[in-house]
Scaffold this active site. Sequence first.
Site, short mmCIF file in Angstrom:
data_model
loop_
_atom_site.label_atom_id
_atom_site.label_comp_id
_atom_site.label_asym_id
_atom_site.label_seq_id
_atom_site.Cartn_x
_atom_site.Cartn_y
_atom_site.Cartn_z
N ARG A 61 0.49 47.70 1.27
CA ARG A 61 -0.80 47.11 0.86
C ARG A 61 -1.65 48.06 0.01
O ARG A 61 -2.84 47.82 -0.17
CB ARG A 61 -1.62 46.65 2.08
CG ARG A 61 -0.93 45.61 2.96
CD ARG A 61 -0.64 44.32 2.18
NE ARG A 61 -0.23 43.24 3.06
CZ ARG A 61 1.03 42.98 3.41
NH1 ARG A 61 2.00 43.78 2.99
NH2 ARG A 61 1.31 41.95 4.17
N LEU A 62 -1.06 49.13 -0.50
CA LEU A 62 -1.79 50.03 -1.37
C LEU A 62 -1.62 49.52 -2.81
O LEU A 62 -0.98 50.14 -3.65
CB LEU A 62 -1.28 51.46 -1.23
CG LEU A 62 -2.23 52.58 -1.70
CD1 LEU A 62 -3.52 52.58 -0.88
CD2 LEU A 62 -1.55 53.94 -1.61
#
Length: 216
Positions: free
Chosen positions: A195-196
Amino acid sequence: MANQNSDISALRREYVAEGLHKADLRDDPFEQFQSWFDKALIAHPDDATSMTLATADSEGRPGARIVLLKHFDNHGFCWFTDFRSEKGQHLEQNPYAEIMFYWYGLERQVRIRGPVEKLEYAFGERYFNARPIGSRLSAAVSHQSSPVDSRATLEKAVSEMSAAHEDGNIRCPETWGGYRLVPERFEFWQGRENRLHDRFVFSLDDGKWQVDRLQP
């Protein structure tokens, strides 16, 4: 009450696409969009033009729906609809909107925000006349977003209009046509592992596009 066996909070997907780096971006967001759009057309040709159109009325109450992108160039992004529809009413009260593309598989999302203007009637008329006969009939008889007592009523109206225009010469209604969103802001989102995600926003600053990376 929700089914206890359907815990959607536990659903996960992982994003594994390669990253998006500032050095790889085009200087012009329209060119960047074109680059991503071309890849989306190859990956999902039947869905690449689908976009969420978000509008709001004069009191800020939002509405969102899927529409189809029908034209874009350096002046903006265009779609067609009944001006009397909910989105048409919203844009009459508050001529500002955002469109969003999400291309599944490529793990990419593009948000584009700006003021909206009506296209000239001739522009909409050309597109209307290029549509299949069934689409023209439906657009001509429908008062989009207004209540109707049954589907049978709509089908009867289409049948009657079809019989009255056996030559297929159906005039584009004055209440039907196009809109153009003129971008003030683009955001390009690339899904990343853990999720970066990579996010870059293009915003107009004194007539020039400024690029900033956003935190995910």
